[in-house]
Design a protein around this motif. Structure first.
Motif, PDB file in Angstrom:
ATOM      1  N   ALA A 114      25.934   1.850   4.854  1.00  0.00           N
ATOM      2  CA  ALA A 114      25.273   2.522   3.732  1.00  0.00           C
ATOM      3  C   ALA A 114      23.776   2.271   3.726  1.00  0.00           C
ATOM      4  CB  ALA A 114      25.896   2.063   2.415  1.00  0.00           C
ATOM      5  N   VAL A 115      23.375   1.028   3.972  1.00  0.00           N
ATOM      6  CA  VAL A 115      21.943   0.699   3.925  1.00  0.00           C
ATOM      7  C   VAL A 115      21.208   1.338   5.095  1.00  0.00           C
ATOM      8  CG1 VAL A 115      20.268  -1.173   4.072  1.00  0.00           C
ATOM      9  CG2 VAL A 115      22.276  -1.429   2.612  1.00  0.00           C
ATOM     10  N   THR A 116      21.737   1.191   6.295  1.00  0.00           N
ATOM     11  CA  THR A 116      21.053   1.787   7.446  1.00  0.00           C
ATOM     12  C   THR A 116      21.057   3.309   7.367  1.00  0.00           C
ATOM     13  OG1 THR A 116      23.100   1.659   8.746  1.00  0.00           O
ATOM     14  CG2 THR A 116      21.549  -0.174   8.940  1.00  0.00           C
ATOM     15  N   GLY A 117      22.108   3.875   6.775  1.00  0.00           N
ATOM     16  CA  GLY A 117      22.171   5.323   6.627  1.00  0.00           C
ATOM     17  C   GLY A 117      21.182   5.872   5.621  1.00  0.00           C
ATOM     18  N   ALA A 118      20.702   5.029   4.721  1.00  0.00           N
ATOM     19  CA  ALA A 118      19.737   5.465   3.712  1.00  0.00           C
ATOM     20  C   ALA A 118      18.300   5.415   4.213  1.00  0.00           C
ATOM     21  CB  ALA A 118      19.867   4.610   2.456  1.00  0.00           C
ATOM     22  N   VAL A 119      18.076   4.795   5.349  1.00  0.00           N
ATOM     23  CA  VAL A 119      16.724   4.643   5.884  1.00  0.00           C
ATOM     24  C   VAL A 119      16.282   5.930   6.568  1.00  0.00           C
ATOM     25  CG1 VAL A 119      15.359   3.426   7.623  1.00  0.00           C
ATOM     26  CG2 VAL A 119      16.880   2.152   6.113  1.00  0.00           C
ATOM     27  N   THR A 120      15.054   6.344   6.283  1.00  0.00           N
ATOM     28  CA  THR A 120      14.468   7.533   6.894  1.00  0.00           C
ATOM     29  C   THR A 120      13.113   7.159   7.503  1.00  0.00           C
ATOM     30  OG1 THR A 120      13.161   8.289   4.986  1.00  0.00           O
ATOM     31  CG2 THR A 120      15.516   8.868   5.010  1.00  0.00           C
ATOM     32  N   GLY A 121      12.446   8.134   8.045  1.00  0.00           N
ATOM     33  CA  GLY A 121      11.118   7.905   8.605  1.00  0.00           C
ATOM     34  C   GLY A 121      10.083   7.559   7.553  1.00  0.00           C
ATOM     35  N   ARG A 122      10.416   7.753   6.271  1.00  0.00           N
ATOM     36  CA  ARG A 122       9.480   7.430   5.189  1.00  0.00           C
ATOM     37  C   ARG A 122       9.752   6.058   4.560  1.00  0.00           C
ATOM     38  NH1 ARG A 122       6.320  11.332   2.980  1.00  0.00           N
ATOM     39  NH2 ARG A 122       6.540  13.463   3.754  1.00  0.00           N
ATOM     40  N   THR A 123      10.782   5.379   5.020  1.00  0.00           N
ATOM     41  CA  THR A 123      11.143   4.101   4.397  1.00  0.00           C
ATOM     42  C   THR A 123      10.091   3.041   4.701  1.00  0.00           C
ATOM     43  OG1 THR A 123      13.504   4.633   4.618  1.00  0.00           O
ATOM     44  CG2 THR A 123      12.911   2.331   4.179  1.00  0.00           C
ATOM     45  N   ARG A 124       9.530   2.455   3.658  1.00  0.00           N
ATOM     46  CA  ARG A 124       8.507   1.407   3.816  1.00  0.00           C
ATOM     47  C   ARG A 124       9.064   0.010   3.611  1.00  0.00           C
ATOM     48  NH1 ARG A 124       3.336   2.412   3.061  1.00  0.00           N
ATOM     49  NH2 ARG A 124       3.167   0.344   4.034  1.00  0.00           N
ATOM     50  N   THR A 139       2.357   8.246  -2.013  1.00  0.00           N
ATOM     51  CA  THR A 139       3.243   9.338  -2.397  1.00  0.00           C
ATOM     52  C   THR A 139       4.162   9.712  -1.230  1.00  0.00           C
ATOM     53  OG1 THR A 139       1.605  10.220  -3.938  1.00  0.00           O
ATOM     54  CG2 THR A 139       3.339  11.732  -3.203  1.00  0.00           C
ATOM     55  N   GLY A 140       5.446   9.778  -1.532  1.00  0.00           N
ATOM     56  CA  GLY A 140       6.424  10.151  -0.517  1.00  0.00           C
ATOM     57  C   GLY A 140       7.038   8.989   0.225  1.00  0.00           C
ATOM     58  N   ASP A 141       6.413   7.805   0.164  1.00  0.00           N
ATOM     59  CA  ASP A 141       7.036   6.626   0.765  1.00  0.00           C
ATOM     60  C   ASP A 141       8.324   6.285   0.022  1.00  0.00           C
ATOM     61  OD1 ASP A 141       4.980   6.395   2.561  1.00  0.00           O
ATOM     62  OD2 ASP A 141       3.927   4.805   1.471  1.00  0.00           O
ATOM     63  N   GLU A 142       9.220   5.595   0.694  1.00  0.00           N
ATOM     64  CA  GLU A 142      10.514   5.266   0.090  1.00  0.00           C
ATOM     65  C   GLU A 142      10.775   3.760   0.153  1.00  0.00           C
ATOM     66  OE1 GLU A 142      12.728   9.478   1.291  1.00  0.00           O
ATOM     67  OE2 GLU A 142      13.308   7.608   2.282  1.00  0.00           O
ATOM     68  N   ILE A 143      11.325   3.239  -0.929  1.00  0.00           N
ATOM     69  CA  ILE A 143      11.780   1.847  -0.991  1.00  0.00           C
ATOM     70  C   ILE A 143      13.271   1.880  -1.278  1.00  0.00           C
ATOM     71  CG2 ILE A 143      11.562  -0.363  -2.172  1.00  0.00           C
ATOM     72  CD1 ILE A 143       8.674   0.442  -2.826  1.00  0.00           C
ATOM     73  N   VAL A 144      14.049   1.213  -0.458  1.00  0.00           N
ATOM     74  CA  VAL A 144      15.511   1.269  -0.537  1.00  0.00           C
ATOM     75  C   VAL A 144      16.047  -0.032  -1.126  1.00  0.00           C
ATOM     76  CG1 VAL A 144      17.649   1.430   0.805  1.00  0.00           C
ATOM     77  CG2 VAL A 144      15.683   2.881   1.387  1.00  0.00           C
ATOM     78  N   THR A 145      16.906   0.090  -2.137  1.00  0.00           N
ATOM     79  CA  THR A 145      17.645  -1.040  -2.690  1.00  0.00           C
ATOM     80  C   THR A 145      19.113  -0.621  -2.791  1.00  0.00           C
ATOM     81  OG1 THR A 145      17.372  -0.387  -5.013  1.00  0.00           O
ATOM     82  CG2 THR A 145      15.628  -1.745  -4.042  1.00  0.00           C
ATOM     83  N   THR A 146      19.968  -1.513  -3.294  1.00  0.00           N
ATOM     84  CA  THR A 146      21.370  -1.156  -3.507  1.00  0.00           C
ATOM     85  C   THR A 146      21.726  -1.273  -4.984  1.00  0.00           C
ATOM     86  OG1 THR A 146      22.497  -3.308  -3.381  1.00  0.00           O
ATOM     87  CG2 THR A 146      21.815  -2.307  -1.294  1.00  0.00           C
ATOM     88  N   ALA A 177       6.213   4.490  -9.914  1.00  0.00           N
ATOM     89  CA  ALA A 177       5.534   5.270 -10.947  1.00  0.00           C
ATOM     90  C   ALA A 177       4.026   5.272 -10.723  1.00  0.00           C
ATOM     91  CB  ALA A 177       5.865   4.703 -12.325  1.00  0.00           C
ATOM     92  N   ARG A 178       3.477   4.164 -10.233  1.00  0.00           N
ATOM     93  CA  ARG A 178       2.032   4.071 -10.003  1.00  0.00           C
ATOM     94  C   ARG A 178       1.603   4.787  -8.724  1.00  0.00           C
ATOM     95  NH1 ARG A 178       3.067  -1.423 -10.985  1.00  0.00           N
ATOM     96  NH2 ARG A 178       2.654  -1.901  -8.778  1.00  0.00           N
ATOM     97  N   SER A 179       2.457   4.697  -7.698  1.00  0.00           N
ATOM     98  CA  SER A 179       2.024   5.122  -6.365  1.00  0.00           C
ATOM     99  C   SER A 179       2.540   6.488  -5.942  1.00  0.00           C
ATOM    100  CB  SER A 179       2.489   4.090  -5.330  1.00  0.00           C
ATOM    101  OG  SER A 179       3.919   4.067  -5.264  1.00  0.00           O
ATOM    102  N   GLY A 180       3.575   6.962  -6.605  1.00  0.00           N
ATOM    103  CA  GLY A 180       4.198   8.205  -6.166  1.00  0.00           C
ATOM    104  C   GLY A 180       5.276   7.989  -5.123  1.00  0.00           C
ATOM    105  N   ALA A 181       5.569   6.735  -4.811  1.00  0.00           N
ATOM    106  CA  ALA A 181       6.661   6.444  -3.880  1.00  0.00           C
ATOM    107  C   ALA A 181       8.000   6.731  -4.548  1.00  0.00           C
ATOM    108  CB  ALA A 181       6.594   4.990  -3.422  1.00  0.00           C
ATOM    109  N   VAL A 182       9.064   6.728  -3.755  1.00  0.00           N
ATOM    110  CA  VAL A 182      10.407   7.070  -4.230  1.00  0.00           C
ATOM    111  C   VAL A 182      11.311   5.850  -4.089  1.00  0.00           C
ATOM    112  CG1 VAL A 182      12.423   8.551  -3.875  1.00  0.00           C
ATOM    113  CG2 VAL A 182      10.110   9.476  -3.593  1.00  0.00           C
ATOM    114  N   ASP A 197       0.835  -1.208   0.000  1.00  0.00           N
ATOM    115  CA  ASP A 197       0.000   0.000   0.000  1.00  0.00           C
ATOM    116  C   ASP A 197       0.869   1.257   0.000  1.00  0.00           C
ATOM    117  OD1 ASP A 197      -2.470  -1.342  -0.022  1.00  0.00           O
ATOM    118  OD2 ASP A 197      -2.397  -1.624   2.153  1.00  0.00           O
ATOM    119  N   ALA A 198       1.870   1.274  -0.872  1.00  0.00           N
ATOM    120  CA  ALA A 198       2.777   2.421  -0.951  1.00  0.00           C
ATOM    121  C   ALA A 198       2.027   3.666  -1.416  1.00  0.00           C
ATOM    122  CB  ALA A 198       3.924   2.107  -1.908  1.00  0.00           C
TER     123      ALA A 198
END
Length: 392
Positions: A153-163, A107-114, A130-135, A104-105
């Motif tokens: 690097a991975v933990t440093g990329a996580v924010t309060g918006r990371t889903r 707009t503004g949610d974030e998905i982190v990969t490497t 593209a469909r949801s407005g997530a980043v 249920d992503a």
């Protein structure tokens, strides 16, 4: 070891190459891409196909759900996963799609990969965004990072918006082993779910899925565990199981997870049902013996090919049956040119290898399996330098 006969095939080290139906005119050094199904598992699957075609309504209507559940328990046991919290799916890409489709992503949610992530997973995340407005946030990493660099690097990329964080256990393009247990542990206090892409893990490395602590884990058994293609295990933490939405709603929808994910009408389930024979073949050869053989041979192959090309290869993790060798500058710098070079090596030299770009650097990925021997890599080392020189 004393040999065993499985589905009419003698399975022992002395004639192990005869357990595979690979074209002898091709040197197969790319087991990691599509695997190779041993003849005993092929025959088991064909027997199941024959059963299915002899009476299709009966095959699909009488006991199929229980047969799938029995198979799932068998495969989950091999991987140290909870069989009640796991589902059989076609591959890791499908498992990833199930997770993304259940987020249920917004707009503004974030998905982190490497940067080491698999291309199809990257495309799936981009499509969802593209469909949801997530980043989609891609974490930059060097080609051969240390465990500490990956975790930081991975933990440093996580924010309060990371889903969601998606991390490879073994990265496909670079053959790097990532510290997934450390990452899941580090992110647990923040409540950030982690999906482990373990496409190359089952059969190649020992694993206890339940001990990794990931919210989602999905691994293919049709690569290093010898199963027919289209067999993967998708393990889900208890808090997420009833939130997973099947890609197609079918007759087991009301049964809940995992049956609602596994039931797909007249899907061909014979790869799943034949997978226990594949594992039996692996166990008959000796799981640890196979792993040790493959890891040592991959390291040797990397060393001799790198020496022939005059390059310094990155150190590989102990136990891995895949290694990479940097290619000369200017070759395989993007996906299209890497694909073209792989095809030319196959067509003109007769070697099946993997070629991937990483940050504009071409990487030759070599796999090792029980049907390979040292001379396969020595022959490649003899022929590849001149071939690559002719291209440049």
């Amino acid at each position: 070891m004393s040999g065993r006969v499985i589905e009419g095939v003698s399975v022992e080290w002395e004639n192990v190459r005869q357990c595979f139906s690979l074209d002898p005119a091709v040197v197969h050094l790319n087991h990691g891409s599509s695997g190779a199904v041993p003849v005993p598992a092929q025959r088991a699957q064909q027997r199941l196909r024959d059963e299915m075609e002899a009476d299709p309504p009966r095959f699909y209507a009488v006991g199929l759900v229980d047969r799938i559940a029995h198979t799932r328990r068998h495969l989950a046991g091999f991987l140290g996963a909870d069989p009640d919290g796991s589902a059989l799916v076609g591959n890791t890409t499908i498992g990833t799609a199930l997770v993304l489709g259940s987020l249920d992503a917004r707009t503004g949610d974030e998905i982190v990969t490497t940067e080491h992530g698999y291309g199809a997973v990257r495309l799936a995340v981009d499509a969802l965004c593209a469909r949801s407005g997530a980043v989609h946030r891609t974490v930059p990493l060097p080609p051969a990072p240390t465990d500490d660099e990956v975790v930081a690097a991975v933990t440093g990329a996580v924010t309060g918006r990371t889903r969601l964080v998606i991390i490879d256990q073994i990265a496909s393009p670079t053959a790097r082993l990532f510290p997934v247990a450390r990452i899941t542990s580090a992110l647990r206090p923040a409540g950030v779910p982690v999906l482990v892409d373990a496409a190359h893990v089952p059969g190649q490395l020992p694993v206890s899925v339940s001990e990794l602590g990931a919210d989602f884990w999905v691994g293919n058994l049709h690569k290093w565990a010898y199963a027919p293609r289209g067999t993967a295990l998708f393990a889900v933490a208890p808090a997420w199981r009833e939130r997973i939405r099947p890609l197609v709603v079918s007759w087991e929808q009301e049964s809940g997870f995992p049956a609602r994910v596994e039931s797909q009408g007249t899907l061909d389930y014979t790869p799943w049902l034949a997978a226990p024979t594949a594992l039996f073949t692996l166990r008959t050869l000796g799981v640890e013996a196979v792993r040790e053989h493959n890891a040592r041979l991959a390291e040797y192959g990397q060393r001799v090919v790198a020496a022939a090309l005059g390059v310094e290869p990155p150190a590989g993790a102990p136990g891995l049956a895949m290694r990479v060798v940097p290619l000369p500058s200017g070759l395989a710098t993007d996906l299209a040119s890497a694909s073209a070079l792989r095809r030319r090596i196959a067509d003109e030299l007769g070697f099946e290898v993997a070629v991937n770009p990483y940050r504009g650097q071409g990487l030759l990925r070599l796999s090792a399996q029980v049907y390979n021997q040292a001379s396969d890599y020595e022959r490649l080392a003899e022929r590849l330098p001149g071939f690559l020189a002719s291209l440049s």
